[in-house]
Design an enzyme around this catalytic site. Sequence first.
Site, mmCIF file in Angstrom:
data_model
loop_
_atom_site.group_PDB
_atom_site.id
_atom_site.type_symbol
_atom_site.label_atom_id
_atom_site.label_comp_id
_atom_site.label_asym_id
_atom_site.label_seq_id
_atom_site.Cartn_x
_atom_site.Cartn_y
_atom_site.Cartn_z
ATOM 1 N N LYS A 268 42.095 32.857 64.748
ATOM 2 C CA LYS A 268 41.704 32.632 66.149
ATOM 3 C C LYS A 268 40.185 32.565 66.270
ATOM 4 O O LYS A 268 39.463 32.980 65.355
ATOM 5 C CB LYS A 268 42.249 33.777 67.015
ATOM 6 C CG LYS A 268 41.671 35.135 66.651
ATOM 7 C CD LYS A 268 42.409 36.290 67.324
ATOM 8 C CE LYS A 268 41.847 37.626 66.886
ATOM 9 N NZ LYS A 268 42.672 38.753 67.336
ATOM 10 N N ARG B 12 48.090 46.621 76.548
ATOM 11 C CA ARG B 12 47.491 45.292 76.712
ATOM 12 C C ARG B 12 48.654 44.304 76.672
ATOM 13 O O ARG B 12 49.431 44.247 77.612
ATOM 14 C CB ARG B 12 46.428 45.054 75.634
ATOM 15 C CG ARG B 12 45.507 43.889 75.921
ATOM 16 C CD ARG B 12 44.521 43.621 74.790
ATOM 17 N NE ARG B 12 45.179 43.225 73.544
ATOM 18 C CZ ARG B 12 44.539 42.898 72.427
ATOM 19 N NH1 ARG B 12 43.216 42.904 72.388
ATOM 20 N NH2 ARG B 12 45.206 42.549 71.347
ATOM 21 N N TYR C 167 8.997 36.634 76.206
ATOM 22 C CA TYR C 167 9.248 36.885 77.626
ATOM 23 C C TYR C 167 9.117 38.372 77.951
ATOM 24 O O TYR C 167 9.625 39.224 77.236
ATOM 25 C CB TYR C 167 10.667 36.443 77.996
ATOM 26 C CG TYR C 167 10.850 34.941 78.059
ATOM 27 C CD1 TYR C 167 10.098 34.171 78.946
ATOM 28 C CD2 TYR C 167 11.787 34.315 77.256
ATOM 29 C CE1 TYR C 167 10.276 32.788 79.009
ATOM 30 C CE2 TYR C 167 11.980 32.943 77.324
ATOM 31 C CZ TYR C 167 11.227 32.184 78.202
ATOM 32 O OH TYR C 167 11.408 30.833 78.273
ATOM 33 N N MET D 135 16.384 31.591 74.266
ATOM 34 C CA MET D 135 17.619 30.807 74.202
ATOM 35 C C MET D 135 17.781 30.082 72.870
ATOM 36 O O MET D 135 18.862 30.049 72.287
ATOM 37 C CB MET D 135 17.637 29.779 75.346
ATOM 38 C CG MET D 135 18.959 29.042 75.455
ATOM 39 S SD MET D 135 18.965 27.827 76.784
ATOM 40 C CE MET D 135 18.876 28.861 78.237
HETATM 41 C C1 LIG Z 1 42.886 39.610 66.256
HETATM 42 C C2 LIG Z 1 44.223 40.144 65.913
HETATM 43 C C3 LIG Z 1 44.510 40.618 64.627
HETATM 44 C C4 LIG Z 1 43.462 40.780 63.574
HETATM 45 O O1 LIG Z 1 42.714 41.917 63.852
HETATM 46 P P1 LIG Z 1 41.594 42.411 62.819
HETATM 47 O O2 LIG Z 1 41.132 43.701 63.354
HETATM 48 O O3 LIG Z 1 40.527 41.381 62.833
HETATM 49 O O4 LIG Z 1 42.275 42.500 61.501
HETATM 50 C C5 LIG Z 1 45.811 40.966 64.337
HETATM 51 N N1 LIG Z 1 46.775 40.877 65.266
HETATM 52 C C6 LIG Z 1 46.535 40.462 66.520
HETATM 53 C C7 LIG Z 1 47.634 40.404 67.487
HETATM 54 C C8 LIG Z 1 45.247 40.082 66.889
HETATM 55 O O5 LIG Z 1 44.999 39.674 68.137
#
Ligand SMILES: *Cc1c(COP(=O)(O)O)cnc(C)c1O
Length: 382
Positions: free
Chosen positions: A36, A134, A268, A316
Amino acid sequence: MTTHNRAEAIIDLGAIKANIKSLMAKSGKPALAVVKADAYGHGLVPVARAAIDGGATWLGVALLEEALTLRANGVKAPIIAWLTPISDDFVAAIANEIDIAIPSREHLQAVIAASHDAKRVARIHLEMDSGMSRGGALLDWNELLADAADAQAAGKISVVGIWSHFARADEPGHPFNFEQRQRFLMGVEAAREKGITTEVIHLSNSAATINDPDSHFDVVRLGIAMYGLSPDVTTMGDSRKLSLKPAMTLRARIHLVKEIPAGSQVGYGGTAITKVDTKLAVIAMGYADGVPRNATSNVGVLIGNKMSPIIGRVSMDQFVVDLGKESQARAGDWAYLIGSEKGDSYTSDTCYTADSWAAACGTINYEIVTRIGPRVARLYIG
Ligand SMILES: *Cc1c(COP(=O)(O)O)cnc(C)c1O
């Protein structure tokens, strides 16, 4: 490697493969490579291919778009997408054989309807909330199971998996991990009682893969660790301690080098003032590229063998480092924000790392690498 890039993330696909191999060897279980967020900033498609090459059987993404991009690029491995609002195009997901995570009865109904439209049986993974509050079904878990059992019996869906996610896996031995595993097992048991069979059940992220063999089940979901980074440097130690090799080296060009007198304010807000006569370098990368604006002088760049700290605020598109009066650095040289030219010396005493940036910015290495923006070229080696 000659390029005309201003800023580059060099991704060592060999390191990713080696990390997957070593994590799989330790767990003895198949791996789902989590790609992801553009593979944690490392590049979705090349990393997904390397992960499969390195032995992963599954791929995991948050968004359906990410999964569809993988399919459009010819990636054939099973993919699960776990953040799919009910407005998503589930027909496209099903047509592309993407497994869909189901956190609620409403999601299940949407996917059943899409199965009908796609004239194909959707592959789903029922998501249980085992304590993180969650994603996943909590109080309605049994109703979700009943709906899923009916839909499966009617040939509308195929329940491929049951899964959940840890909240505190990076705290080895914490009793809440045990509690989540127990709740998960009870949830799976309830599914079995309703006649739901699955190919896989899965619970572990990287931290649990490293810390908690009892939670590995049928497949481990490898995220941060496959990129060679520690899930939590304070509780688990750094990459080296975990025998992981960071896959990302990050570098940007020196735009300008100049001498500057003592007492000059920099950047800045004039938040920093030179204490002595010195040389500064302007580095051609900024917060629009993912260099955190709140970074302090605890981080900076490696030029040659010298670590030069940030001075003043990150802008930036650029930031300024203090080279010291004797520096031989020149405009056009590479400045390494993460790692070094050698590509293999990832200890924070010889170069800056994703961990040192995270520590200097009050965040975690995950946020440092995932925020590196699209203006930064990705180069692949290994
Ligand atoms: C992002 C994620 C992982 C991986 O988590 P890490 O801590 O990077 O190993 C595994 N399962 C789900 C559902 C996630 O959202």
